[in-house]
Design a protein around this motif. Sequence first.
Motif, mmCIF file in Angstrom:
data_model
loop_
_atom_site.group_PDB
_atom_site.id
_atom_site.type_symbol
_atom_site.label_atom_id
_atom_site.label_comp_id
_atom_site.label_asym_id
_atom_site.label_seq_id
_atom_site.Cartn_x
_atom_site.Cartn_y
_atom_site.Cartn_z
ATOM 1 N N THR A 158 13.999 -0.980 -40.277
ATOM 2 C CA THR A 158 15.094 -0.460 -41.093
ATOM 3 C C THR A 158 14.729 -0.298 -42.559
ATOM 4 N N ARG A 159 14.128 -1.302 -43.148
ATOM 5 C CA ARG A 159 13.840 -1.222 -44.587
ATOM 6 C C ARG A 159 12.892 -0.068 -44.897
ATOM 7 N N THR A 160 11.832 0.045 -44.127
ATOM 8 C CA THR A 160 10.845 1.112 -44.346
ATOM 9 C C THR A 160 11.462 2.481 -44.107
ATOM 10 N N THR A 161 12.198 2.608 -43.002
ATOM 11 C CA THR A 161 12.808 3.888 -42.667
ATOM 12 C C THR A 161 13.858 4.277 -43.703
ATOM 13 N N ALA A 162 14.681 3.331 -44.122
ATOM 14 C CA ALA A 162 15.709 3.622 -45.122
ATOM 15 C C ALA A 162 15.066 4.051 -46.441
ATOM 16 N N VAL A 168 20.402 -0.297 -48.128
ATOM 17 C CA VAL A 168 19.927 -0.758 -46.812
ATOM 18 C C VAL A 168 18.490 -1.246 -46.919
ATOM 19 N N ALA A 169 17.647 -0.514 -47.648
ATOM 20 C CA ALA A 169 16.252 -0.930 -47.810
ATOM 21 C C ALA A 169 16.151 -2.275 -48.526
ATOM 22 N N ALA A 170 17.014 -2.502 -49.488
ATOM 23 C CA ALA A 170 16.975 -3.749 -50.250
ATOM 24 C C ALA A 170 17.486 -4.945 -49.456
ATOM 25 N N HIS A 171 18.502 -4.725 -48.629
ATOM 26 C CA HIS A 171 19.162 -5.849 -47.951
ATOM 27 C C HIS A 171 18.856 -5.966 -46.470
ATOM 28 N N GLY A 172 18.245 -4.963 -45.885
ATOM 29 C CA GLY A 172 17.915 -5.020 -44.471
ATOM 30 C C GLY A 172 19.063 -4.550 -43.590
ATOM 31 N N ALA A 173 18.823 -4.612 -42.295
ATOM 32 C CA ALA A 173 19.746 -4.027 -41.321
ATOM 33 C C ALA A 173 20.953 -4.892 -41.022
#
Length: 156
Positions: A92-96, A136-141
């Motif tokens: 999620t973090r990478t994709t976001a 989303v990238a900062a906080h995760g899924a």
Amino acid sequence: MSSSAIATQNSVTTQNSIATPQISSAWLPAAADLAGRIGLAVIFALAAINKIQYFDANAAYMASGGVPAALLPLVIAFELFGALFVAAGLLTRTTAFALAGFSLVTAAMFHNNLADQIQFLMFFKNVAIAGGFLVVAAHGAGRFSIDSWRATKARR
């Protein structure tokens, strides 16, 4: 003190004289994370479907912005798989982060005529979407995600 006053007192905290409701349920933030991810992902899934349905018109539009039309299948795959990964909470973090960058680049390349009201709105829509993806990238899924499931499994 009445039972309703006690219930109200227990469900509210006072901070700097401002009453703020307490979220007592652990599932609410996780559900909000999931709903937010799905909301962000839907626009990319729909954009990919549109690009498939109107392939030639989208190829011409890309070419008008200086992007080779031959890249359209890669753009479609990126949007579709990116949407699926974010919605499912996988990498999620990478994709976001990648989708945030994509949103900003496409805003700059295709919606840069800010004198045109539609392009102005499209530009800032992309900026807002990028902002959502950066959160989303900062906080995760969140808890309702494949990333969370994999992390829990790895700890066992």
